[in-house]
Motif scaffolding. Sequence first.
Motif, mmCIF file in Angstrom:
data_model
loop_
_atom_site.group_PDB
_atom_site.id
_atom_site.type_symbol
_atom_site.label_atom_id
_atom_site.label_comp_id
_atom_site.label_asym_id
_atom_site.label_seq_id
_atom_site.Cartn_x
_atom_site.Cartn_y
_atom_site.Cartn_z
ATOM 1 N N ALA A 142 1.363 3.325 -15.948
ATOM 2 C CA ALA A 142 0.198 2.454 -15.771
ATOM 3 C C ALA A 142 0.503 1.333 -14.775
ATOM 4 N N VAL A 143 1.719 0.781 -14.876
ATOM 5 C CA VAL A 143 2.122 -0.277 -13.931
ATOM 6 C C VAL A 143 2.194 0.284 -12.517
ATOM 7 N N ARG A 144 2.794 1.470 -12.395
ATOM 8 C CA ARG A 144 2.905 2.087 -11.069
ATOM 9 C C ARG A 144 1.523 2.435 -10.507
ATOM 10 N N ALA A 145 0.626 2.868 -11.392
ATOM 11 C CA ALA A 145 -0.722 3.210 -10.937
ATOM 12 C C ALA A 145 -1.436 1.976 -10.396
ATOM 13 N N LYS A 146 -1.309 0.855 -11.095
ATOM 14 C CA LYS A 146 -1.939 -0.381 -10.622
ATOM 15 C C LYS A 146 -1.314 -0.841 -9.313
ATOM 16 N N SER A 147 0.006 -0.702 -9.232
ATOM 17 C CA SER A 147 0.693 -1.073 -7.995
ATOM 18 C C SER A 147 0.247 -0.176 -6.845
ATOM 19 N N GLY A 148 0.122 1.123 -7.125
ATOM 20 C CA GLY A 148 -0.325 2.055 -6.103
ATOM 21 C C GLY A 148 -1.734 1.742 -5.633
ATOM 22 N N LEU A 149 -2.614 1.391 -6.582
ATOM 23 C CA LEU A 149 -3.984 1.036 -6.226
ATOM 24 C C LEU A 149 -4.010 -0.219 -5.364
ATOM 25 N N SER A 150 -3.129 -1.162 -5.687
ATOM 26 C CA SER A 150 -3.017 -2.380 -4.884
ATOM 27 C C SER A 150 -2.550 -2.057 -3.468
ATOM 28 N N ASN A 151 -1.588 -1.127 -3.346
ATOM 29 C CA ASN A 151 -1.098 -0.730 -2.027
ATOM 30 C C ASN A 151 -2.187 -0.032 -1.212
ATOM 31 N N ILE A 152 -2.997 0.782 -1.894
ATOM 32 C CA ILE A 152 -4.105 1.456 -1.210
ATOM 33 C C ILE A 152 -5.115 0.430 -0.710
ATOM 34 N N ASN A 153 -5.428 -0.546 -1.547
ATOM 35 C CA ASN A 153 -6.351 -1.609 -1.135
ATOM 36 C C ASN A 153 -5.822 -2.365 0.070
ATOM 37 N N ARG A 154 -4.509 -2.630 0.050
ATOM 38 C CA ARG A 154 -3.892 -3.351 1.171
ATOM 39 C C ARG A 154 -4.020 -2.526 2.464
ATOM 40 N N ALA A 155 -3.780 -1.230 2.348
ATOM 41 C CA ALA A 155 -3.891 -0.362 3.521
ATOM 42 C C ALA A 155 -5.333 -0.322 4.042
ATOM 43 N N LEU A 156 -6.292 -0.272 3.134
ATOM 44 C CA LEU A 156 -7.699 -0.245 3.539
ATOM 45 C C LEU A 156 -8.110 -1.553 4.206
ATOM 46 N N ASN A 157 -7.632 -2.669 3.677
ATOM 47 C CA ASN A 157 -7.957 -3.967 4.273
ATOM 48 C C ASN A 157 -7.390 -4.079 5.689
ATOM 49 N N ARG A 158 -6.163 -3.592 5.871
ATOM 50 C CA ARG A 158 -5.567 -3.619 7.203
ATOM 51 C C ARG A 158 -6.330 -2.701 8.162
#
Length: 313
Positions: A142-158
Amino acid sequence: MTLFKCAVVSLLFTAAPAMAASWSGLYLGPGNNNNYTSLQLVETKEGSIFGRYRQISVSEFGTKIIFDAPVSGAAHGNQLVGRIDRHWLEGGTLAFSGTRTNTGIQLAGGEGLQSSLVASSESEEQTVVAELTARAKKASDAVRAKSGLSNINRALNRAREFQIRGADTLTALSKIPVHYNNVLAKQEKMAVYARSLPDSVARWQVVSAMDQLVSRDLKGTQLKVENSISSAKAARDQVVRGLAQAKELCNQLDPAGSLVPEYASHCQLVQVADEATVKLSQELSTLFNRLIEAYKVAEARSEILSAEVNALR
């Protein structure tokens, strides 16, 4: 009560056996966070007790003994008294007492020791470990999933930022070839004017003004263009790497995970952002190549004009 305590309690108390007359055996109980307590006792005919007291940490990768000390004492009916012989660096000897219960032992001792232990077996301990390991893995996932979602959001924002800045770069740099032509036109007029002057001093002044024009408006502009190209390429590379990692995270998505809906919507955006990034990158590359060629032509013509005027001095 933590998930790990719940796991130990639920597994051990579900079918807890009635206590036998002897104190000998394995006793398990919940610890803090992802730990559990293990007490192994052996009772002699004379009523002496000895064994080991352990605290064991469970993670998704297995178990780790975080505390292990010998135990000794004496039993009197349903009561026992003893001590945990800790190393002096761990606080030294810890006295405790135990009371037999229907399911195991109720321990109490110094430094706030309070623990309800259940008579168990090695197979039951393995079951507890398996359950705690599964829960630990689920929590980590669950922690990794949230972290992964955060990384995806960061990539989309960039990627969104790259679209905005990239479009601005296209608009600004598309005007550069016309600027080069305008500089050359000015230089042409200066050259014509210089040729019409009979005075070498006056011609020298025109040559000096021409050099300033070339340095400021041709070479100076080209330097700014090169910096813009370098920055755009660096931003593009960063976005491409981020989207590649985002796509990898999307491919690794656990279908049974709790964040599947959020991942699904974000992963669709990743595909769209990736296609838009490829398109913009191609447009920028085409423009960059055109600018390089435009500057080469302008620079060659400028050098010819400068040489002709310098020859007049």
